[in-house]
Design a protein around this motif. Structure first.
Motif, PDB file in Angstrom:
ATOM      1  N   LEU A   2       0.811  -1.212   0.000  1.00  0.00           N
ATOM      2  CA  LEU A   2       0.000   0.000   0.000  1.00  0.00           C
ATOM      3  C   LEU A   2       0.850   1.270   0.000  1.00  0.00           C
ATOM      4  N   THR A   3       1.961   1.234   0.737  1.00  0.00           N
ATOM      5  CA  THR A   3       2.734   2.462   0.960  1.00  0.00           C
ATOM      6  C   THR A   3       3.994   2.562   0.126  1.00  0.00           C
ATOM      7  N   GLY A   4       4.459   1.441  -0.420  1.00  0.00           N
ATOM      8  CA  GLY A   4       5.787   1.413  -1.014  1.00  0.00           C
ATOM      9  C   GLY A   4       6.819   1.064   0.052  1.00  0.00           C
ATOM     10  N   ALA A   5       8.038   0.800  -0.381  1.00  0.00           N
ATOM     11  CA  ALA A   5       9.071   0.278   0.511  1.00  0.00           C
ATOM     12  C   ALA A   5       9.501   1.271   1.582  1.00  0.00           C
ATOM     13  N   GLN A   6       9.832   2.500   1.196  1.00  0.00           N
ATOM     14  CA  GLN A   6      10.444   3.449   2.123  1.00  0.00           C
ATOM     15  C   GLN A   6       9.564   3.704   3.342  1.00  0.00           C
ATOM     16  N   LYS A   7       8.307   4.028   3.117  1.00  0.00           N
ATOM     17  CA  LYS A   7       7.432   4.355   4.246  1.00  0.00           C
ATOM     18  C   LYS A   7       7.144   3.132   5.093  1.00  0.00           C
ATOM     19  N   ALA A   8       6.993   1.983   4.457  1.00  0.00           N
ATOM     20  CA  ALA A   8       6.779   0.754   5.220  1.00  0.00           C
ATOM     21  C   ALA A   8       7.982   0.464   6.107  1.00  0.00           C
ATOM     22  N   LEU A   9       9.171   0.641   5.560  1.00  0.00           N
ATOM     23  CA  LEU A   9      10.386   0.418   6.347  1.00  0.00           C
ATOM     24  C   LEU A   9      10.448   1.382   7.535  1.00  0.00           C
ATOM     25  N   GLU A  10      10.134   2.641   7.271  1.00  0.00           N
ATOM     26  CA  GLU A  10      10.167   3.629   8.359  1.00  0.00           C
ATOM     27  C   GLU A  10       9.185   3.263   9.464  1.00  0.00           C
ATOM     28  N   MET A  11       7.951   2.946   9.087  1.00  0.00           N
ATOM     29  CA  MET A  11       6.934   2.624  10.094  1.00  0.00           C
ATOM     30  C   MET A  11       7.286   1.366  10.877  1.00  0.00           C
ATOM     31  N   ILE A  12       7.737   0.343  10.185  1.00  0.00           N
ATOM     32  CA  ILE A  12       7.956  -0.950  10.838  1.00  0.00           C
ATOM     33  C   ILE A  12       9.223  -0.955  11.685  1.00  0.00           C
ATOM     34  N   THR A  13      10.281  -0.270  11.230  1.00  0.00           N
ATOM     35  CA  THR A  13      11.538  -0.297  11.998  1.00  0.00           C
ATOM     36  C   THR A  13      11.561   0.687  13.154  1.00  0.00           C
ATOM     37  N   THR A  14      10.674   1.685  13.141  1.00  0.00           N
ATOM     38  CA  THR A  14      10.597   2.619  14.275  1.00  0.00           C
ATOM     39  C   THR A  14       9.432   2.299  15.197  1.00  0.00           C
ATOM     40  N   GLY A  15       8.379   1.674  14.653  1.00  0.00           N
ATOM     41  CA  GLY A  15       7.189   1.411  15.448  1.00  0.00           C
ATOM     42  C   GLY A  15       6.346   2.647  15.690  1.00  0.00           C
ATOM     43  N   GLU A  16       6.659   3.753  14.995  1.00  0.00           N
ATOM     44  CA  GLU A  16       5.919   4.993  15.225  1.00  0.00           C
ATOM     45  C   GLU A  16       4.541   4.944  14.559  1.00  0.00           C
ATOM     46  N   PHE A  17       3.617   5.722  15.132  1.00  0.00           N
ATOM     47  CA  PHE A  17       2.243   5.736  14.648  1.00  0.00           C
ATOM     48  C   PHE A  17       2.083   6.774  13.526  1.00  0.00           C
ATOM     49  N   VAL A  18       1.048   6.589  12.732  1.00  0.00           N
ATOM     50  CA  VAL A  18       0.700   7.514  11.651  1.00  0.00           C
ATOM     51  C   VAL A  18      -0.741   7.959  11.861  1.00  0.00           C
ATOM     52  N   GLY A  19      -0.994   9.261  11.769  1.00  0.00           N
ATOM     53  CA  GLY A  19      -2.347   9.775  11.903  1.00  0.00           C
ATOM     54  C   GLY A  19      -3.212   9.400  10.714  1.00  0.00           C
ATOM     55  N   ALA A  20      -4.533   9.484  10.895  1.00  0.00           N
ATOM     56  CA  ALA A  20      -5.475   9.027   9.868  1.00  0.00           C
ATOM     57  C   ALA A  20      -5.290   9.738   8.538  1.00  0.00           C
ATOM     58  N   ASP A  70      -3.147  -8.815  -3.368  1.00  0.00           N
ATOM     59  CA  ASP A  70      -3.156  -8.770  -4.843  1.00  0.00           C
ATOM     60  C   ASP A  70      -2.725  -7.420  -5.409  1.00  0.00           C
ATOM     61  N   ILE A  71      -2.486  -6.440  -4.545  1.00  0.00           N
ATOM     62  CA  ILE A  71      -2.070  -5.113  -5.005  1.00  0.00           C
ATOM     63  C   ILE A  71      -0.552  -5.134  -5.211  1.00  0.00           C
ATOM     64  N   THR A  72      -0.113  -4.988  -6.439  1.00  0.00           N
ATOM     65  CA  THR A  72       1.315  -5.184  -6.737  1.00  0.00           C
ATOM     66  C   THR A  72       1.978  -4.022  -7.464  1.00  0.00           C
ATOM     67  N   ASP A  73       1.250  -2.929  -7.710  1.00  0.00           N
ATOM     68  CA  ASP A  73       1.854  -1.866  -8.525  1.00  0.00           C
ATOM     69  C   ASP A  73       3.106  -1.285  -7.874  1.00  0.00           C
ATOM     70  N   LYS A  74       3.075  -1.054  -6.548  1.00  0.00           N
ATOM     71  CA  LYS A  74       4.260  -0.510  -5.873  1.00  0.00           C
ATOM     72  C   LYS A  74       5.365  -1.559  -5.759  1.00  0.00           C
ATOM     73  N   ILE A  75       4.961  -2.807  -5.579  1.00  0.00           N
ATOM     74  CA  ILE A  75       5.943  -3.901  -5.528  1.00  0.00           C
ATOM     75  C   ILE A  75       6.687  -3.986  -6.862  1.00  0.00           C
ATOM     76  N   ASP A  76       5.923  -3.984  -7.954  1.00  0.00           N
ATOM     77  CA  ASP A  76       6.534  -4.104  -9.281  1.00  0.00           C
ATOM     78  C   ASP A  76       7.438  -2.908  -9.589  1.00  0.00           C
ATOM     79  N   ALA A  77       7.020  -1.719  -9.175  1.00  0.00           N
ATOM     80  CA  ALA A  77       7.774  -0.499  -9.497  1.00  0.00           C
ATOM     81  C   ALA A  77       9.114  -0.453  -8.774  1.00  0.00           C
ATOM     82  N   GLU A  78       9.196  -1.081  -7.581  1.00  0.00           N
ATOM     83  CA  GLU A  78      10.412  -0.950  -6.766  1.00  0.00           C
ATOM     84  C   GLU A  78      11.269  -2.211  -6.740  1.00  0.00           C
TER      85      GLU A  78
END
Length: 697
Positions: A143-161, A202-210
């Motif tokens: 959903l987010t692409g690699a960079q943002k997913a990495l940031e969220m998962i490795t820091t554990g920080e929350f994201v507002g709605a 099944d959403i792969t557009d960001k996966i394929d792009a990166e």
């Protein structure tokens, strides 16, 4: 079906409702209930769309901490999430409060997500030494692409709605407070429009792009500094990378393998201990939950220096007015200027608006007279460590402050009872030891005097929570818990350098263990003059204090970072310690004066002498009741001195090493080094004899 998860239908929407107070955690009952309710919804021919919603103040806020450390009962969360995702009917997750960890993973298993504007989402498992283990590392980057997913998962920080909407994590954001109505409106619209199931897998557009991107190697390089010594953040990167390199099902298998590696890491045990210990310290032994708490609406601070200014900021940050008193206008002006500069720097980083800067500054009232303390609810004295001056101040406060006002000292070492003796209200006197920089460091070491009332104890612990500190209540002795142990470590570090080690060797051993800085770099940060004044105070009190080459630094005005020269030297605008040949020369001269022939010292000896002397002193602190529990000591050291949380605190770390190993080394150093600090604590000997640990107490 579980009574904590129910199914009902409203028009064309089947509603799965979780009601498991206080935070709808993913207990076994909730997991089982979710599957049972989903099955009922699938069989309900009138339900075109299913809605997952939670009662109470939040969506699913993560795992059930009551099940931590227990064998997992089926169904596991991955099965629940996969079953939801496999549904032939569209499922909408309606998010309010927080969707964290397994809660967000459950929402990602749904086909659509709607959130209230006040909601937050995140995957904080890394803070417990883990990684998301129910598909979070595989679905989020889709959903987010690699960079943002990495940031969220490795820091554990929350994201507002609203940010979650921009990132594609949620599909819609609604204002208001009725999440059920918002969810039903969204679900009914889907039903009316005949929207199909949309699976995240099944959403792969960001996966394929990166695919083939170097983002993962670059991110690992950055982590080497940001997550030095940590295990799970790097495993998180491996797991997210698998989402880009492997088919979804294989990526899920890889995530599970990496999750189990984290589960088996000793860092997980240390971080989970730290997690529970932080929550447990607020429960003070012998202090009833019903103890009255005084209302602290206004605060006075004595001293506008580094500590006083930082303390004042803590209260202004939460909207509590502060009166700050100094003896000279020049000192007052300087202190206010530093506070403003700190706030302005936060504004430049986007952490505050200019309006918030002005609002907080307006809450700090400068003054040159104690008379302005007559109506405050709490006064905190933050002048340098001199008993005579502190007693004079408390005598004045006793005369000026209203009945019921709490009189607190920020002393880091001095006797609270002696300070209280300068007043006619010792029951209202307490220590509130902030750590430098006071506006940043999370620990507040509250020190009870012999006559401090339960009401005052309860109040200062409540104040800690109010100003977003981790409060620990400890007993009264020289240095209390943190500095008493630190002084033992500091003395050993000094002896090791005297005997032949270099300051940088000692510091490296400590940073290799996981501390952010070593003993001597920390002295430079705190100020060489701080320790010098403490030693002078002890000498003036008639105590024998060994001569120190650190005294020579203070006498040469090498006071640490603030003068760009201490044990190390510092370049303008930099906090990086640089070894200084001038200090090496000074140490060499000191050894000659003391008749010391230097020897080569191993890193292992440095580790044992610096750390085991602390453990032994910690055991004495527990014996004497200065700390009620070993976890109190652990939290003091994690939040006040940078002990690595992934090692669980010094006493937990000692349990992991084995107390028999510690005791054997202590006895060895008692014979070879000598001194009262190496006399084995009776409690340490008792625990080893009984085969118990500090955690068993």
């Amino acid at each position: 079906m579980s009574d904590v998860v129910t199914y009902s239908r409203e028009q064309s929407s089947g509603v799965i409702t979780v009601n498991y107070p206080p935070v709808n955690a993913l207990s076994h009952a909730v997991r089982s209930g979710l599957l049972a309710a989903l099955e009922q919804g699938q069989k309900d021919a009138e339900a075109k769309v299913l809605l997952l919603v939670c009662e109470g103040r939040t969506f699913i806020a993560g795992a059930d901490i009551r099940e931590f450390g227990k064998p997992m009962q089926e169904p596991g969360l991955p099965e629940v999430v996969n079953t939801f995702e496999s549904s032939d009917k569209p499922i909408v997750a309606a998010i309010h409060g927080t969707a964290l960890g397994g809660g967000l993973e459950t929402a990602l298993g749904c086909h659509y997500r709607v959130a209230l504007s006040s909601a937050k989402v995140g995957l904080p498992e890394v803070k417990l030494g883990l990684l998301p283990g129910a598909g979070g590392t595989q679905r989020l980057p889709r959903l987010t692409g690699a960079q943002k997913a990495l940031e969220m998962i490795t820091t554990g920080e929350f994201v507002g709605a609203k940010d979650a909407l921009a990132l594609g994590i949620v599909d819609a954001v609604e204002d208001g407070s009725d999440i059920r109505a918002a969810g039903l409106a969204f679900a009914n619209k889907l039903a009316d429009e005949g929207k199909p199931v949309r699976r995240v897998r099944d959403i792969t557009d960001k996966i394929d792009a990166e695919k083939g991107s170097d983002v993962f190697n670059q991110f690992r390089e950055g982590l080497k500094k940001r997550a030095r010594g940590l295990f799970s953040p790097f495993k998180c990167v491996d797991a997210v990378e698998a989402a880009f390199n492997l088919p979804f099902d294989e990526g899920m298998k890889r995530e599970r393998e990496l999750f189990m590696e984290c589960m088996e890491s000793p860092q997980r045990a240390g971080l989970i201990h730290s997690f529970f210990a932080e929550r447990e310290v607020s429960k003070v032994k012998g202090l009833s939950k019903d103890t009255p708490v005084r209302d602290v609406k206004t605060v006075g601070v004595i001293g506008a220096g580094t500590m006083g200014g930082g303390i004042a900021m803590n209260f202004a940050n939460v909207g509590i007015p502060v009166t700050m008193v100094e003896v000279k206008q020049e000192a007052l002006d300087k202190g206010l200027a530093i506070i403003r500069r700190n706030y302005e720097n936060s504004a430049k980083k986007g952490k505050l608006t200019q309006e918030q800067v002005e609002e907080r500054m307006s809450l700090i009232t400068p003054s040159l007279t104690y008379d302005d303390f007559k109506d405050v609810d709490l006064v905190i004295e933050a002048v340098f460590e001199n008993m005579a001056i502190k007693k004079e101040i408390f005598s004045k406060l006793d005369a000026v402050c209203k009945p019921g006002a709490i009189l607190a000292s920020n002393t880091s070492t001095l006797d609270i009872d002696e300070i209280a003796s300068a007043t006619k209200r010792p029951e209202d006197v307490v220590g509130m030891h902030f750590f430098s920089p006071a506006n940043v460091m999370k620990l507040l070491e509250n020190v009870r005097g012999e006559k401090t009332s339960d009401e005052v104890k309860a109040t200062v612990m409540a104040v800690a929570k109010k100003i977003k500190k981790v409060g620990v209540l400890v007993g009264n002795c020289h240095g209390f818990v943190g500095n008493r142990m630190l002084h033992k470590r500091g003395a050993e570090a000094m002896s090791l350098v005297n005997e032949g080690a270099t300051p940088q060797q000692v510091d490296k051993v400590l940073t290799d263990l996981g501390y952010p800085m070593g003993q001597f770099a920390m002295s430079d940060l705190a100020g060489i003059d701080v320790g010098y004044r403490i030693r002078e105070e002890r000498r003036n009190a008639g105590e024998h204090v060994e001569p120190s080459w650190m005294d020579k630094l203070a006498e040469q005005n090498r006071l640490g970072q603030k003068t760009q020269a201490g044990v190390y030297r510092y370049e303008e605008g930099s906090r990086k310690p640089i070894p200084d040949p001038e200090v090496d020369k000074l140490i060499e001269e000191f050894r000659k004066e003391q008749g010391i022939t230097p020897r080569e010292i191993s890193d292992q000896e440095i580790l044992e002498r610096c750390m085991y002397v602390m453990i032994n002193e910690g055991a004495k602190i527990l014996e004497e009741g200065i700390a009620d529990r070993s976890l109190d000591i652990d939290i003091v050291w994690i939040y006040g001195y940078g002990f690595p949380a992934y090692r669980g605190g010094p006493m937990f770390w000692a349990d992991q090493l084995g107390l028999d190993t510690i005791l054997e080394a202590v006895k060895t150093y008692q014979d070879t080094v000598g001194g009262e600090q190496w006399k084995p604590a009776a409690l340490l000997e008792k625990l080893v004899a009984e085969g118990k640990t500090f955690g068993d107490l």
